[in-house]
Scaffold this motif. Structure first.
Motif, PDB file in Angstrom:
ATOM      1  N   VAL A  40       0.891  -1.129   0.092  1.00 19.39           N
ATOM      2  CA  VAL A  40      -0.088  -0.148  -0.001  1.00 19.39           C
ATOM      3  C   VAL A  40       0.876   1.363  -0.015  1.00 19.39           C
ATOM      4  N   GLY A  41       0.440   2.216  -0.743  1.00 17.62           N
ATOM      5  CA  GLY A  41       1.217   3.456  -0.933  1.00 17.62           C
ATOM      6  C   GLY A  41       2.433   3.483  -1.884  1.00 17.62           C
ATOM      7  N   ASP A  42       2.837   2.168  -2.378  1.00 14.91           N
ATOM      8  CA  ASP A  42       4.174   2.064  -3.123  1.00 14.91           C
ATOM      9  C   ASP A  42       3.773   2.873  -4.401  1.00 14.91           C
ATOM     10  N   ARG A  43       4.524   3.609  -5.028  1.00 14.48           N
ATOM     11  CA  ARG A  43       4.554   4.222  -6.395  1.00 14.48           C
ATOM     12  C   ARG A  43       5.017   3.299  -7.351  1.00 14.48           C
ATOM     13  N   VAL A  44       4.153   2.878  -8.485  1.00 12.02           N
ATOM     14  CA  VAL A  44       4.553   1.997  -9.434  1.00 12.02           C
ATOM     15  C   VAL A  44       4.368   2.272 -10.933  1.00 12.02           C
ATOM     16  N   GLU A  45       5.260   1.548 -11.752  1.00  8.21           N
ATOM     17  CA  GLU A  45       4.983   1.681 -13.200  1.00  8.21           C
ATOM     18  C   GLU A  45       4.400   0.358 -13.526  1.00  8.21           C
ATOM     19  N   PHE A  46       3.715   0.645 -14.623  1.00 11.09           N
ATOM     20  CA  PHE A  46       3.068  -0.795 -14.922  1.00 11.09           C
ATOM     21  C   PHE A  46       2.357  -0.610 -16.480  1.00 11.09           C
TER      22      PHE A  46
END
Length: 84
Positions: A40-46
């Motif tokens: 929860v709260g992680d910045r991710v790319e996808f």
């Protein structure tokens, strides 16, 4: 590739939700679409892939912030003291 923030991820049920930056759209993510462990709260790319139920986030990676060198950090207004 899109970016977003993990709204939730259930380790037991192995799925969660990512909110896409800019559009605020919610995208389903399954553990099979993860490259990195997420929380929860992680910045991710996808990437997004189409499924019967809509768009799914795949190839999900946590965006790691680069460490700053001492030259990039501004001097403390505390004159060397740890507590201001």
């Amino acid at each position: 590739m899109s970016t977003g923030t993990v709204k939730f991820f259930n380790d037991i049920k192995v799925f969660g939700c990512i909110i896409e930056e800019g559009s605020n759209k919610a995208h389903f993510v399954h553990i099979s679409g993860l490259i990195d462990e997420i929380g929860v709260g992680d910045r991710v790319e996808f990437d997004l892939t189409d499924s019967k139920k809509g768009l799914n986030a795949v190839n999900v990676k946590v965006i790691k912030y680069p460490l700053l060198s001492l030259d990039e950090v501004s001097p403390s207004p505390c004159d060397g003291f740890f507590v201001c």
